[in-house]
Scaffold this active site. Structure first.
Site, PDB file in Angstrom:
ATOM      1  N   ASP A  45       0.819  -1.215   0.000  1.00 30.54           N
ATOM      2  CA  ASP A  45       0.000   0.000   0.000  1.00 30.54           C
ATOM      3  C   ASP A  45       0.851   1.263   0.000  1.00 30.54           C
ATOM      4  O   ASP A  45       2.022   1.259   0.413  1.00 30.54           O
ATOM      5  CB  ASP A  45      -0.894   0.027   1.245  1.00 30.54           C
ATOM      6  CG  ASP A  45      -2.058  -0.932   1.164  1.00 30.54           C
ATOM      7  OD1 ASP A  45      -2.097  -1.759   0.237  1.00 30.54           O
ATOM      8  OD2 ASP A  45      -2.939  -0.852   2.049  1.00 30.54           O
ATOM      9  N   HIS A 187       3.540  -2.432   3.217  1.00 29.45           N
ATOM     10  CA  HIS A 187       3.605  -1.057   2.719  1.00 29.45           C
ATOM     11  C   HIS A 187       4.976  -0.784   2.098  1.00 29.45           C
ATOM     12  O   HIS A 187       5.988  -0.919   2.788  1.00 29.45           O
ATOM     13  CB  HIS A 187       3.369  -0.058   3.851  1.00 29.45           C
ATOM     14  CG  HIS A 187       2.011  -0.140   4.477  1.00 29.45           C
ATOM     15  ND1 HIS A 187       1.663  -1.131   5.381  1.00 29.45           N
ATOM     16  CD2 HIS A 187       0.899   0.633   4.316  1.00 29.45           C
ATOM     17  CE1 HIS A 187       0.406  -0.944   5.762  1.00 29.45           C
ATOM     18  NE2 HIS A 187      -0.080   0.103   5.129  1.00 29.45           N
TER      19      HIS A 187
END
Length: 243
Positions: A45, A187
């Site tokens: 992400d 992430h």
């Protein structure tokens, strides 16, 4: 004679059973896939990041794996070459809004604008996947994603990589939790880091370099769309405020 209340109950139960799969398909959030194959999906992400995303893409190339990147439009604008590289390497990309808004707390017209802006930035790639920032989702924001034609993707587990941790700890948490059909939240960039030290993704990159050789003895890493096609998607009600 069968009591009318019983008929009403039985018919209502039948209707609920009939509509439940449709409701899960339309409004459920994908969290994993039931599969007998040793397949898992790495998802990243908040990127792209000019430094750390290329390092992760290098690892993907080294270990011949495909991942899924949920991109922020405001970051993709400045890193179009990385988006092109992702797609060319067979990775999947998804919408993560333009500026990492909290979907449940944002007005509808602003949600639409965020989704639309990111779609335009990532054109000509057709986006079918969406992950709400912070995992926050309301009935209204889920309906908006449905209007845009998105499969909303949650996750099976995460390793809290938004908190500064040693690479060895991140790697161990990753290895310990993986199961066939898992969708793993990671992430490659942190949009709004709560822990300033965690904004440096070096530990995560090192953790992946540690964990991937071990995991590849058992698992094969595929994109979320590939994982869906390999088994039975598990979609659940996922309505909670952005944390």
């Amino acid at each position: 004679m069968i009591p009318q209340s019983f008929v009403t109950y039985r018919s209502g139960r039948h209707v609920r059973r009939w509509f439940a799969p449709i409701g899960r398909r339309l409004f459920g959030t994908l969290v994993r896939v039931e599969t007998t194959e040793p397949l898992v999906a790495l998802t990243f992400d908040d990127g792209p990041h000019p430094v750390f995303t290329p390092q992760i893409l290098d690892l993907c190339e080294q270990y011949q794996l495909r991942a899924t990147f949920f991109l922020l439009g405001q970051h993709a604008v400045d890193q179009r070459d990385l988006v092109t590289r992702m797609v060319a390497a067979g990775h999947a990309i998804g919408n993560h809004t333009f500026s990492h808004i909290r979907m449940p707390q944002t007005r509808r017209w602003q949600r639409w604008r965020e989704l639309w802006q990111t779609q335009q930035v990532l054109a000509p790639y057709r986006l079918r996947l969406f992950r709400p920032p912070y995992g926050g989702q309301s009935y209204g924001s889920r309906f908006d994603a449905l209007l845009f034609g998105y499969e909303v993707v949650g996750w099976t587990f995460h390793i809290e990589d938004w908190i500064a941790q040693p690479a060895s700890q991140l790697a161990a948490r990753l290895v310990d939790q993986v199961r066939p059909g898992s969708i793993i939240l990671l992430h490659d960039r942190l949009a709004n880091p709560r822990d300033p030290q965690a904004a440096d993704r070096t530990s995560l990159v090192s953790a992946l370099a540690m964990a991937l050789p071990e995991l590849q003895r058992t698992y094969r890493f595929v994109t979320v769309p590939e994982l869906i096609r390999a088994g039975t998607p598990v979609r659940v009600p996922w309505f909670r405020p952005a944390l």
